[in-house]
Design a protein around this motif. Structure first.
Motif, PDB file in Angstrom:
ATOM      1  N   ASP A   1       0.825  -1.216   0.000  1.00 51.99           N
ATOM      2  CA  ASP A   1       0.000   0.000   0.000  1.00 51.99           C
ATOM      3  C   ASP A   1       0.858   1.265   0.000  1.00 51.99           C
ATOM      4  OD1 ASP A   1      -2.364  -1.436  -0.057  1.00 51.99           O
ATOM      5  OD2 ASP A   1      -2.633  -1.393   2.127  1.00 51.99           O
ATOM      6  N   GLU A   2       1.925   1.228   0.796  1.00 52.67           N
ATOM      7  CA  GLU A   2       2.818   2.387   0.862  1.00 52.67           C
ATOM      8  C   GLU A   2       3.480   2.651  -0.484  1.00 52.67           C
ATOM      9  OE1 GLU A   2       3.666   4.503   3.722  1.00 52.67           O
ATOM     10  OE2 GLU A   2       1.701   3.626   4.190  1.00 52.67           O
ATOM     11  N   MET A   3       3.909   1.586  -1.136  1.00 49.71           N
ATOM     12  CA  MET A   3       4.567   1.776  -2.435  1.00 49.71           C
ATOM     13  C   MET A   3       3.564   2.267  -3.478  1.00 49.71           C
ATOM     14  SD  MET A   3       7.326   1.870  -4.212  1.00 49.71           S
ATOM     15  CE  MET A   3       8.714   0.930  -3.540  1.00 49.71           C
ATOM     16  N   ALA A   4       2.354   1.731  -3.439  1.00 45.65           N
ATOM     17  CA  ALA A   4       1.333   2.207  -4.381  1.00 45.65           C
ATOM     18  C   ALA A   4       1.129   3.709  -4.202  1.00 45.65           C
ATOM     19  CB  ALA A   4       0.030   1.440  -4.153  1.00 45.65           C
ATOM     20  N   GLU A   5       1.128   4.144  -2.951  1.00 50.04           N
ATOM     21  CA  GLU A   5       0.946   5.559  -2.652  1.00 50.04           C
ATOM     22  C   GLU A   5       2.131   6.402  -3.164  1.00 50.04           C
ATOM     23  OE1 GLU A   5       0.474   7.748   1.495  1.00 50.04           O
ATOM     24  OE2 GLU A   5      -1.001   6.131   1.282  1.00 50.04           O
ATOM     25  N   GLN A   6       3.333   5.890  -2.947  1.00 51.94           N
ATOM     26  CA  GLN A   6       4.533   6.589  -3.437  1.00 51.94           C
ATOM     27  C   GLN A   6       4.468   6.752  -4.946  1.00 51.94           C
ATOM     28  OE1 GLN A   6       8.099   6.884  -2.027  1.00 51.94           O
ATOM     29  NE2 GLN A   6       7.423   6.785   0.085  1.00 51.94           N
TER      30      GLN A   6
ATOM     31  N   TRP B   1       8.417 -17.514   4.581  1.00 56.38           N
ATOM     32  CA  TRP B   1       8.231 -16.185   4.010  1.00 56.38           C
ATOM     33  C   TRP B   1       6.779 -16.000   3.590  1.00 56.38           C
ATOM     34  CZ3 TRP B   1      11.591 -19.886   2.342  1.00 56.38           C
ATOM     35  CH2 TRP B   1      11.358 -20.516   1.121  1.00 56.38           C
ATOM     36  N   ALA B   2       6.411 -14.753   3.352  1.00 52.26           N
ATOM     37  CA  ALA B   2       5.038 -14.443   2.969  1.00 52.26           C
ATOM     38  C   ALA B   2       5.061 -13.314   1.962  1.00 52.26           C
ATOM     39  CB  ALA B   2       4.225 -14.033   4.201  1.00 52.26           C
ATOM     40  N   SER B   3       3.947 -13.146   1.231  1.00 50.18           N
ATOM     41  CA  SER B   3       3.907 -12.100   0.219  1.00 50.18           C
ATOM     42  C   SER B   3       2.498 -11.559   0.035  1.00 50.18           C
ATOM     43  CB  SER B   3       4.420 -12.637  -1.123  1.00 50.18           C
ATOM     44  OG  SER B   3       3.478 -13.519  -1.687  1.00 50.18           O
ATOM     45  N   TYR B   4       2.427 -10.382  -0.562  1.00 49.37           N
ATOM     46  CA  TYR B   4       1.165  -9.851  -1.047  1.00 49.37           C
ATOM     47  C   TYR B   4       1.390  -9.358  -2.468  1.00 49.37           C
ATOM     48  CZ  TYR B   4      -3.113  -7.352  -1.746  1.00 49.37           C
ATOM     49  OH  TYR B   4      -4.317  -6.951  -2.266  1.00 49.37           O
ATOM     50  N   SER B   5       0.479  -9.717  -3.343  1.00 46.16           N
ATOM     51  CA  SER B   5       0.583  -9.345  -4.747  1.00 46.16           C
ATOM     52  C   SER B   5      -0.765  -8.791  -5.183  1.00 46.16           C
ATOM     53  CB  SER B   5       0.930 -10.597  -5.562  1.00 46.16           C
ATOM     54  OG  SER B   5       1.101 -10.259  -6.916  1.00 46.16           O
ATOM     55  N   GLY B   6      -0.742  -7.639  -5.866  1.00 48.39           N
ATOM     56  CA  GLY B   6      -2.022  -7.076  -6.290  1.00 48.39           C
ATOM     57  C   GLY B   6      -1.860  -6.175  -7.495  1.00 48.39           C
ATOM     58  N   SER B   7      -2.955  -5.973  -8.183  1.00 47.01           N
ATOM     59  CA  SER B   7      -2.982  -5.064  -9.328  1.00 47.01           C
ATOM     60  C   SER B   7      -3.042  -3.633  -8.838  1.00 47.01           C
ATOM     61  CB  SER B   7      -4.213  -5.336 -10.195  1.00 47.01           C
ATOM     62  OG  SER B   7      -4.149  -6.641 -10.701  1.00 47.01           O
ATOM     63  N   LEU B   8      -2.554  -2.725  -9.652  1.00 48.10           N
ATOM     64  CA  LEU B   8      -2.681  -1.299  -9.352  1.00 48.10           C
ATOM     65  C   LEU B   8      -3.839  -0.768 -10.190  1.00 48.10           C
ATOM     66  CD1 LEU B   8       1.034  -0.178  -9.175  1.00 48.10           C
ATOM     67  CD2 LEU B   8      -0.503  -0.866  -7.342  1.00 48.10           C
ATOM     68  N   ALA B   9      -4.618   0.104  -9.581  1.00 46.78           N
ATOM     69  CA  ALA B   9      -5.826   0.621 -10.255  1.00 46.78           C
ATOM     70  C   ALA B   9      -5.435   1.336 -11.547  1.00 46.78           C
ATOM     71  CB  ALA B   9      -6.545   1.565  -9.327  1.00 46.78           C
TER      72      ALA B   9
END
Lengths: 133, 133, 133, 133, 133, 133
Positions: free
Chosen positions: B93-98, B125-133
């Motif tokens: 989320d932070e990177m999307a905002e940046q 390990w763990a991850s989150y992956s998502g599309s950007l609007a």
């Protein structure tokens, strides 16, 4: 989806054009550790994605004309910045061609997708992943 | 699809609430090795996914307020278990905002997808992956 | 004996002179992942081998004039094959000098031994290890 | 999409049938480093993908009947080449069954996808990834 | 002291005799990732510890008779538990012999010490290190 | 000299006292991946350095009172900065004691040297290595 990955590497010199590259505009170099993955929906009668021996040989054959070269001097890269991501796509295209040419055997026709990852250091890497027609 | 990944890390303290966490309910800590991947369908005119320098700086800037902290005391995480998977989404989320704020340059508008992986040890390990609007 | 190791890297171009080098006689390049270890018999009053912050900065300062360079053009390497093992010794000497110059603080006078390892790929690396006077 | 991955390993003997396998037709062996990933769209109330403790135990329980075995002698693999990719699918199926049987807790019903990767060496690995019904 | 290390691997079956081995008394197998290090006090005129090409070939030649084998059936290991540490010493002895036989070239006479490390998994490895006469 | 190494890890919180530590003076944490090596001049009758099962259990037993703890609150570390290098020595001493107490079996009396390495991140680690009386 099944995948099989083989690893090889190459050691090249190159330079980049464009202010965005900062000090990398100068002639420098890189070791690229290359991971190439083949994906299929089904295994063949031998329970394989592809023949790992042929896959490794094909990858080595693709890297051979780049290995120990100054990429700035290779005609096929003229006018291109040979970034890590660009080289991933180049190796993808070369492997797709090898597969079309039958270099990976008949089973390779079942491969649906290739992914090529190039590690340029312990803190940065790039990849290209695409479907095969 | 092209991807570019940069690696950084942070060293934090935290504790978890809930019987499922067993001994990890106590205040303990972790080194998280963070891999952040940007995905685009096309390279820009420089043959880049994103400017790797800006990407590394942006990741460091995101980790800086967490690094060397007790996450239990940070207001933004109040009432949350700061699990590895939760932190992956937070960094996403932070990177999307940046990127929306233009910190990664104009090319970043072409980024279709981000993946954030946090390695908490050599065996998990763990991850989150998502599309950007 | 205690040791502390810090890791950094550099990306360089170079070529070698001599038939033994085969294809590596051509201009090519490498990413060198550099691990530098300090050894002491005792920890200081803070329980440190050396200040890890100063150690990392000193290593970065040593690699900076080599990073993104064609080593063939650097006067200090004239007439030398800049092999992995040769560069390990070069970095060793540079760090020893930095320490003598006080760049790692007073505690660095307790360092008895340095080891420098350069990984040139996932299948080959070299090192130089020596005592400090 | 969130993922959580746990790592374990097994050490087995086996042989392959078919000319494509070359020297691997003889009885030989492998260490398989096994990475099993669970994917969910949402975290549970504890901010978890799945309980990592239960996940690790379930993976160990699945590997236990294979570990330190000659796979050629196990009835469940009769008539099969136990290739790396085949074993990835086998472990996938076993974990799906454990989850259906409730061994990973109630949260596991939210898992949408499993990926099993088996590293057979530093230069080759295979995986199977699939959706859960 | 300078060192140069090359990596290769082998995939073998074997079993152990003795209650201490527990389940490993059964026929099982391992991938051994083998790191072989050569140490010299001086570099040669080319700035090399040894010719890395010859070193890699010599290591491959040593592993070849073991690779894809059931070590229990090899006459040279009769009556021996082929543990990781035992195999490290075996490879050490074989390489020492190759060097005496001139397979690594004249420069190899300067090698003072060999170290052989075998990684049997991501959590266990063994080595043998010794001086050369 | 033979060596055998086993790997485990712990996840702890701690803080440091002293301006040299900068931001690490605050309560933070770390995952320490711990590699413990045993060295002997001879293998035992089973061709082992030590019993790897006992070695792994002993290491786990040593890490257990530290794992998931805030080291600042443990009486045994009172007044100490629990740096990576300090913890390496602590684990060394604990293992030496376990061996004296016979926890690694009779063969452990042949162990001449222990080395403990703690990796705190992908770019920094520390170790302690010493002879056994």
């Amino acid at each position: 989806m099944y995948s099989l990955t083989v690893r090889d590497h190459m050691m090249i010199a190159h330079s980049f054009k464009g202010a965005v590259f900062g000090p990398a505009q100068k002639l420098h170099g890189a070791t690229f550790v290359v991971d190439l993955s083949f994906e299929t929906e089904q295994l063949d009668d031998d329970n394989l994605v592809v023949d790992i021996g042929l896959a490794s040989e094909a990858l080595k054959a693709i890297l051979q004309p780049l290995n120990y070269q100054n990429l700035d001097e290779l005609p096929m890269f003229e006018g291109q910045n040979t970034t890590t991501e660009f080289l991933a796509k180049y190796i993808f295209d070369e492997m797709a061609e090898q597969m079309t040419a039958g270099k990976l055997g008949k089973q390779a026709t079942a491969v649906k997708r290739l992914t090529v990852q190039l590690k340029e250091s312990h803190v940065a890497w790039a990849s290209y992943s695409g479907s095969l027609a």
